[in-house]
Motif scaffolding. Structure first.
Motif, PDB file in Angstrom:
ATOM      1  N   MET A   1       0.819  -1.194   0.000  1.00  7.27           N
ATOM      2  CA  MET A   1       0.000   0.000   0.000  1.00  7.27           C
ATOM      3  C   MET A   1       0.863   1.258   0.000  1.00  7.27           C
ATOM      4  O   MET A   1       0.500   2.252  -0.604  1.00  7.27           O
ATOM      5  CB  MET A   1      -0.912  -0.032   1.227  1.00  7.27           C
ATOM      6  N   GLU A   2       1.989   1.180   0.700  1.00  8.28           N
ATOM      7  CA  GLU A   2       2.863   2.335   0.756  1.00  8.28           C
ATOM      8  C   GLU A   2       3.494   2.636  -0.605  1.00  8.28           C
ATOM      9  O   GLU A   2       3.669   3.792  -0.974  1.00  8.28           O
ATOM     10  CB  GLU A   2       3.972   2.091   1.796  1.00  8.28           C
ATOM     11  N   GLY A   3       3.804   1.618  -1.377  1.00 11.31           N
ATOM     12  CA  GLY A   3       4.369   1.803  -2.722  1.00 11.31           C
ATOM     13  C   GLY A   3       3.393   2.514  -3.637  1.00 11.31           C
ATOM     14  O   GLY A   3       3.779   3.349  -4.458  1.00 11.31           O
TER      15      GLY A   3
ATOM     16  N   THR B   1       1.089   4.644  -2.709  1.00 12.10           N
ATOM     17  CA  THR B   1       1.013   6.029  -2.263  1.00 12.10           C
ATOM     18  C   THR B   1       2.167   6.850  -2.850  1.00 12.10           C
ATOM     19  O   THR B   1       1.973   7.991  -3.279  1.00 12.10           O
ATOM     20  CB  THR B   1       1.052   6.108  -0.724  1.00 12.10           C
ATOM     21  N   ILE B   2       3.348   6.261  -2.891  1.00 11.11           N
ATOM     22  CA  ILE B   2       4.512   6.948  -3.462  1.00 11.11           C
ATOM     23  C   ILE B   2       4.308   7.170  -4.958  1.00 11.11           C
ATOM     24  O   ILE B   2       4.573   8.260  -5.472  1.00 11.11           O
ATOM     25  CB  ILE B   2       5.803   6.148  -3.180  1.00 11.11           C
ATOM     26  N   ILE B   3       3.821   6.173  -5.663  1.00  4.31           N
ATOM     27  CA  ILE B   3       3.587   6.287  -7.102  1.00  4.31           C
ATOM     28  C   ILE B   3       2.548   7.366  -7.395  1.00  4.31           C
ATOM     29  O   ILE B   3       2.736   8.205  -8.276  1.00  4.31           O
ATOM     30  CB  ILE B   3       3.153   4.929  -7.692  1.00  4.31           C
ATOM     31  N   VAL B   4       1.469   7.389  -6.636  1.00  3.48           N
ATOM     32  CA  VAL B   4       0.428   8.397  -6.825  1.00  3.48           C
ATOM     33  C   VAL B   4       0.978   9.783  -6.499  1.00  3.48           C
ATOM     34  O   VAL B   4       0.720  10.759  -7.218  1.00  3.48           O
ATOM     35  CB  VAL B   4      -0.818   8.073  -5.965  1.00  3.48           C
ATOM     36  N   GLY B   5       1.765   9.901  -5.452  1.00  2.00           N
ATOM     37  CA  GLY B   5       2.350  11.191  -5.068  1.00  2.00           C
ATOM     38  C   GLY B   5       3.276  11.734  -6.145  1.00  2.00           C
ATOM     39  O   GLY B   5       3.219  12.923  -6.495  1.00  2.00           O
ATOM     40  N   VAL B   6       4.128  10.870  -6.677  1.00  3.42           N
ATOM     41  CA  VAL B   6       5.039  11.290  -7.753  1.00  3.42           C
ATOM     42  C   VAL B   6       4.232  11.667  -8.992  1.00  3.42           C
ATOM     43  O   VAL B   6       4.524  12.664  -9.666  1.00  3.42           O
ATOM     44  CB  VAL B   6       6.066  10.176  -8.066  1.00  3.42           C
ATOM     45  N   GLY B   7       3.203  10.908  -9.281  1.00  3.72           N
ATOM     46  CA  GLY B   7       2.360  11.208 -10.440  1.00  3.72           C
ATOM     47  C   GLY B   7       1.662  12.550 -10.314  1.00  3.72           C
ATOM     48  O   GLY B   7       1.584  13.316 -11.282  1.00  3.72           O
ATOM     49  N   VAL B   8       1.188  12.858  -9.120  1.00  5.85           N
ATOM     50  CA  VAL B   8       0.517  14.146  -8.896  1.00  5.85           C
ATOM     51  C   VAL B   8       1.515  15.288  -9.066  1.00  5.85           C
ATOM     52  O   VAL B   8       1.195  16.322  -9.670  1.00  5.85           O
ATOM     53  CB  VAL B   8      -0.141  14.173  -7.499  1.00  5.85           C
TER      54      VAL B   8
END
Length: 69
Positions: free
Chosen positions: A1-3, A5-12
């Motif tokens: 789940m943490e991975g 979140t990181i992918i979505v954060g970088v994408g945003v």
């Protein structure tokens, strides 16, 4: 789940950067187009005025007057 979140954060962050770039371009591109058209228009207008003047002088027998800026 943490991975995820990181992918979505970088994408945003990347989408925000692209959005900012598009917004800046939306304001800069019309000025660049206007400048380009003006730089093309000036020599063409001068050539047209000179051609018109030489054509008039051929028909009237009088020397053509050069345009004054």
């Amino acid at each position: 789940m943490e991975g995820l979140t990181i992918i979505v954060g970088v994408g945003v962050i990347l989408l925000a950067a692209v959005g900012l770039w598009a917004l800046v371009d939306a304001f800069l591109i019309p000025g660049m187009i206007r400048e380009s058209k003006d730089s093309l228009r000036k020599p063409l207008a001068m050539d047209a005025m000179l051609a018109k003047g030489s054509a008039q002088s051929q028909w009237s027998g009088a020397p053509a007057a050069l345009p004054v800026e």
